[in-house]
Scaffold this active site. Structure first.
Site, PDB file in Angstrom:
ATOM      1  N   ASP A 206       0.765  -1.168   0.129  1.00  0.00           N
ATOM      2  CA  ASP A 206      -0.030  -0.051  -0.018  1.00  0.00           C
ATOM      3  C   ASP A 206       0.950   1.239   0.137  1.00  0.00           C
ATOM      4  O   ASP A 206       2.079   1.208   0.322  1.00  0.00           O
ATOM      5  CB  ASP A 206      -0.707  -0.045   1.328  1.00  0.00           C
ATOM      6  CG  ASP A 206      -2.322   0.740   1.151  1.00  0.00           C
ATOM      7  OD1 ASP A 206      -2.336   1.440  -0.138  1.00  0.00           O
ATOM      8  OD2 ASP A 206      -3.144   0.599   1.797  1.00  0.00           O
TER       9      ASP A 206
ATOM     10  N   ASP B 134      -8.718   3.765  -3.332  1.00  0.00           N
ATOM     11  CA  ASP B 134     -10.169   4.014  -2.213  1.00  0.00           C
ATOM     12  C   ASP B 134     -11.220   4.632  -2.939  1.00  0.00           C
ATOM     13  O   ASP B 134     -11.239   5.906  -3.094  1.00  0.00           O
ATOM     14  CB  ASP B 134      -9.585   4.986  -0.990  1.00  0.00           C
ATOM     15  CG  ASP B 134      -8.338   4.358  -0.234  1.00  0.00           C
ATOM     16  OD1 ASP B 134      -8.044   3.079  -0.485  1.00  0.00           O
ATOM     17  OD2 ASP B 134      -7.624   5.093   0.580  1.00  0.00           O
TER      18      ASP B 134
ATOM     19  N   GLU C   2       2.705   7.128  -2.505  1.00  0.00           N
ATOM     20  CA  GLU C   2       2.473   8.159  -3.407  1.00  0.00           C
ATOM     21  C   GLU C   2       2.758   9.601  -2.692  1.00  0.00           C
ATOM     22  O   GLU C   2       3.325  10.433  -3.210  1.00  0.00           O
ATOM     23  CB  GLU C   2       1.000   8.234  -3.731  1.00  0.00           C
ATOM     24  CG  GLU C   2       0.404   7.078  -4.255  1.00  0.00           C
ATOM     25  CD  GLU C   2      -0.270   6.252  -3.268  1.00  0.00           C
ATOM     26  OE1 GLU C   2      -0.976   5.087  -3.623  1.00  0.00           O
ATOM     27  OE2 GLU C   2      -0.256   6.590  -1.935  1.00  0.00           O
TER      28      GLU C   2
END
Length: 680
Positions: A418, A485, A421
């Site tokens: 995950d 998400d 970024e």
């Protein structure tokens, strides 16, 4: 980024210079260099006090032409750079014509760049002699922007009716014409212009592709500053881009992925159903086993169980230590899951919280990113006082992956990589001296590659699988990627689908998303519609934020729908594995837009609410409460995989159908093997 004020003027604070003509060329065995001053040269005095733009053409592979535009050639070559595979290719360089019509042509395979040697700047890119796109008199530019510095830009022409696709995962309109797109990885969800996976590559309906070979913040104006051109610009003194020939879009992707990388063959188990704990929900060993056993009792086959963030203690992410209060015997639990025939995935990220015992260790050993003052860079965004693993350091990379070894010893089979970024780009120093501006996007590549290669070493080739959120060009080599998400609505389903089709138009072979959406709890009907969509994507995962995604918590019909579509995917497994093998061999995405599969069909060019799963299955998810869906069937004979409806069309046709939650638009080509497998 826009530099002009309409057609005639330049924006305030911008000075813009463009090549006026070709003054000279230099032909070498492997390259063509063109020297173009920014004014016409009519006397010796004109050679003083003015810039010359140097444009160099090379052939890194057959049917590919690389173009480098430079102002000051002495500017430092910024790291990092994309890892692009070269193949020895001898270009053909020929002069032709006389007087005002004289040209020099640089040819790589069937692709050529034809440069006008007299008159205004003009370069045509040709495939088998036909013009694909052009760089014209107002295309190449060197700009100085007040307060920001220099930029180099290029514009490649757009033909009438030409559509542009790609540029990574984008959640807005599938066709990029009219859009401004900044290549800058961000954790922005699925309902804004931000994206987790930004790829500076676009694909044209006219049969060519363009990669801007810069890991930094490339800015695209796709028919938005100049409505008849795609503009791209980068900060600095040089711009390098590559033009890919190929004809059909899938052939272009074949050439692009031969250079940027192709995914490996994935294990069969990865295509089955993944079940997650969800994010902030309460769970322990009993919860996990109750979910797994509940699925088995209801006849729903599972393939992978995923432990999300709270397998570790809060404020400790990441320390890679199981929370002893909820998982006192992780090896024992993993063994129980393996005994039930499941693989196990755990969530990780590269952010090291201050409370993690790894923070002090990483800081002391120099494995965390530092500021220009020598301090460890820290933030409270996400985890309190967190630092960031410096993957530009081989030692830091080995340190990080070494901590994951213990999890593999526990029996973990895969990692959800995950984040990646929110990477700082100001006031920091990377161990290898990389440019912080360009490392921002590239960080995810180092992160995912390190974890993927660890899995290959420990689990063997063909068994390594990630569930990754962020990516840059070439990230398709480390599958799988999911859409991030999203909310739990029909609109979010459509956003996610557009993002996935955009990503697979950018060279990525596989894609997934959170069935039911991530934020919030979906309405039971939305959940059931998303089940069908999710299990007819290449990879399928049940995951949410603050609520579970086991179907019996919605209603009994959800259990039935889950069972039906999970079993359908099992039936499709031979077809999916053959499709995946083709993806690994050719780079053709396993899940693709109608425009990729049917480029000759004008009606397919803008479709973004349906897709092809492989070459023979057409999927049109239901995206509205009424159960209605508009399905476009290209020319041919099609059979609905579930209800047997047959449709034959000579030119392509639109159908409007209403399906209950046990069905959707799902057609196969008549005569295909997969149709026989499903319907007998």
């Amino acid at each position: 980024m826009k530099f002009t004020d309409g057609y005639w003027l330049v924006r305030d604070g911008v000075t813009l210079q463009r090549p006026a003509e070709v003054h000279d060329i230099e032909v070498r065995e492997d390259s063509l260099r063109v020297f173009a001053p920014v004014t016409r040269i009519t006397s010796r005095g004109d050679t003083l006090n003015k810039p010359v733009i140097t444009v160099t053409f090379t052939a890194p592979r057959a049917d590919v032409i690389a173009v480098e535009i430079e102002h000051f050639a002495g500017a430092r070559q910024s790291l990092p750079r994309f890892d692009l595979a070269a193949e020895a290719t001898a270009p053909v360089i020929e002069r032709a014509g006389e007087g005002e019509g004289e040209t020099v042509t640089f040819t790589s395979g069937r692709l050529a760049a034809r440069v006008a040697l007299h008159g205004p700047w003009h370069v045509d890119y040709l495939w088998d002699g036909d013009v694909l796109t052009s760089s014209t008199a107002r295309s190449v530019g060197y700009a100085q922007v007040e307060g920001e510095g220099p930029y180099v830009l290029e514009q490649l022409s757009l033909g009438v009716g030409e559509s542009i696709y790609g540029l990574g995962e984008r959640f807005g309109a599938f066709v990029k014409n009219g859009q401004s797109v900044d290549i800058w990885n961000a954790d922005g969800g699925t309902s804004s212009e931000q994206a987790y996976k930004n790829i500076p590559f676009y694909l044209s309906s006219r049969g060519y592709g363009v990669l801007v070979d810069d890991a930094g913040p490339v800015s695209f104006e796709v028919g938005s500053e100049n409505v008849t051109a795609t503009q791209f610009s980068v900060p600095g003194e040089r711009l390098r881009y590559e033009v890919y020939g190929g004809g059909a879009p899938l052939e272009v992707l074949d050439r692009y992925t031969a250079r940027s990388g192709r995914p490996p063959q994935l294990p069969e188990w990865s295509f089955g159903l993944w079940l997650s704990t969800s994010f902030t929900t309460e769970y322990d060993e009993d919860t996990v086993l109750s979910f797994v056993d509940g699925m088995a009792e209801r006849g729903i086959p599972l393939s992978v169980f995923h432990f999300d963030c709270f397998w570790m203690r809060g404020f400790h992410w990441s320390d890679f230590v199981w929370d002893p209060a909820t998982f006192p015997d992780p090896r024992g639990l993993i063994a129980k899951l393996h005994e039930r025939g499941l693989k196990v995935c755990v969530w990780i990220n590269p952010y090291i919280a201050q409370r993690s015992h790894l923070f002090a260790e990483g800081a002391e050993q120099g494995h965390l990113v530092r500021t220009v003052d020598g301090d460890v860079w820290q933030s409270d965004l996400w985890q309190a006082g967190m630092g960031l693993v410096d993957f530009t350091s081989k030692e830091a990379t080995a340190w990080f992956t070494g901590k994951l070894e213990a999890l593999l010893d526990d029996g973990v089979d895969a990692f959800k990589t995950d984040f990646g970024e929110r990477i700082p780009h100001e006031g920091i120093v990377w161990a290898d001296g990389s440019d912080p501006l360009r490392e921002h996007n590239f960080y995810t590549q180092r992160y995912n590659q390190a974890v993927f290669e660890l899995l290959e070493r420990r689990r063997g080739e063909g068994e390594a699988v990630l569930f990754a959120r962020s990516a840059t060009a070439g990230g398709q080599r480390f599958p799988i990627h999911w859409g991030g998400d999203c909310e739990s609505t029909y609109e979010a389903m459509a956003q996610s689908l557009r993002g996935g089709l955009s990503l697979t138009s950018s060279g990525f072979g596989f894609w997934s998303h959170d069935i039911g959406g991530f934020e919030g709890t979906p309405d039971p009907t939305v959940f059931k519609r998303w089940i069908a969509f999710g299990l007819l994507s290449t990879h399928s995962r049940l995951h949410g934020s603050n609520s579970y995604r086991v179907p019996w918590l919605f209603d009994e019909e959800a259990v039935e729908v889950m069972r039906e579509f999970t079993r359908l995917k099992q039936t499709l497994m031979p077809y999916l594995l053959a499709t995946a093998e083709n993806t690994a061999r050719t780079g053709h995405p396993a899940m693709r837009s109608m425009a990729l599969q049917f480029p000759e069909d004008p009606a397919a060019r803008t479709l973004d609410m349906q897709y092809m799963l492989g070459s023979d299955i057409l999927v049109a998810p239901v995206l509205q409460p009424s159960g209605e869906v508009d399905v476009y069937l290209p020319a041919g004979r099609w059979v609905h995989l579930l209800d047997g409806e047959e449709v034959e069309t000579a030119t392509g046709t639109f159908l409007r159908r209403r399906y209950d939650v046990h069905s959707l638009g799902l057609f196969a080509r008549a005569g295909s093997e997969v149709l026989a497998q499903v319907r007998g």
